[in-house]
Design a protein around this motif. Sequence first.
Motif, short mmCIF file in Angstrom:
data_model
loop_
_atom_site.label_atom_id
_atom_site.label_comp_id
_atom_site.label_asym_id
_atom_site.label_seq_id
_atom_site.Cartn_x
_atom_site.Cartn_y
_atom_site.Cartn_z
N MET A 1 -18.64 22.45 -20.68
CA MET A 1 -17.85 21.29 -20.35
C MET A 1 -18.12 20.92 -18.90
O MET A 1 -18.32 21.77 -18.05
N ASN A 2 -18.09 19.63 -18.59
CA ASN A 2 -18.32 19.13 -17.24
C ASN A 2 -16.99 18.84 -16.55
O ASN A 2 -16.15 18.12 -17.10
N PHE A 3 -16.83 19.39 -15.34
CA PHE A 3 -15.60 19.23 -14.57
C PHE A 3 -15.89 18.50 -13.26
O PHE A 3 -16.88 18.78 -12.59
N TYR A 4 -14.99 17.61 -12.87
CA TYR A 4 -14.96 17.06 -11.52
C TYR A 4 -13.74 17.66 -10.85
O TYR A 4 -12.64 17.60 -11.39
N ILE A 5 -13.91 18.26 -9.68
CA ILE A 5 -12.80 18.86 -8.95
C ILE A 5 -12.45 17.93 -7.79
O ILE A 5 -13.27 17.66 -6.92
N ALA A 6 -11.21 17.46 -7.79
CA ALA A 6 -10.69 16.62 -6.72
C ALA A 6 -9.69 17.44 -5.91
O ALA A 6 -8.91 18.21 -6.47
N ALA A 7 -9.74 17.28 -4.59
CA ALA A 7 -8.83 18.01 -3.71
C ALA A 7 -8.86 17.36 -2.33
O ALA A 7 -9.86 16.73 -1.97
N PRO A 8 -7.80 17.53 -1.55
CA PRO A 8 -7.86 17.09 -0.16
C PRO A 8 -8.96 17.88 0.56
O PRO A 8 -9.15 19.07 0.30
N THR A 30 -19.46 18.68 -11.52
CA THR A 30 -20.19 17.48 -11.11
C THR A 30 -19.86 17.05 -9.68
O THR A 30 -20.46 16.10 -9.19
N SER A 31 -18.96 17.73 -9.01
CA SER A 31 -18.47 17.34 -7.68
C SER A 31 -19.50 17.62 -6.60
O SER A 31 -19.53 18.71 -6.01
N ARG A 32 -20.33 16.63 -6.28
CA ARG A 32 -21.35 16.83 -5.25
C ARG A 32 -20.74 17.11 -3.89
O ARG A 32 -21.35 17.79 -3.06
N TRP A 33 -19.52 16.62 -3.65
CA TRP A 33 -18.91 16.83 -2.34
C TRP A 33 -18.65 18.31 -2.06
O TRP A 33 -18.52 18.70 -0.91
N LEU A 34 -18.62 19.12 -3.10
CA LEU A 34 -18.43 20.55 -2.92
C LEU A 34 -19.74 21.27 -2.64
O LEU A 34 -19.75 22.40 -2.17
#
Length: 79
Positions: A1-8, A30-34
């Motif tokens: 499964m593909n996850f996007y992780i959002a966080a401050p 998928t969170s490239r910012w990480l």
Amino acid sequence: MNFYIAAPYPLRNDAIDVMHWLESRGHVVTSRWLKDDEDPSATLEQQRYATNSLEDVVAADVLLALNHVGWENSGTGGR
């Protein structure tokens, strides 16, 4: 499964820990910012960061939002 992780952004290290945990169980994050070590406050790059994040959300099956107790009203905006 593909996850996007959002966080401050100040919780980025916690989000990276979650990313590693998910990946160790065969999931894709998928969170490239990480994964980037670039400075997200660089004004000229903000549009690219925003575009990447939107593309990463679209590529995900699940959006996982990390919002620790005490951060719910802090208005950090995240990335």
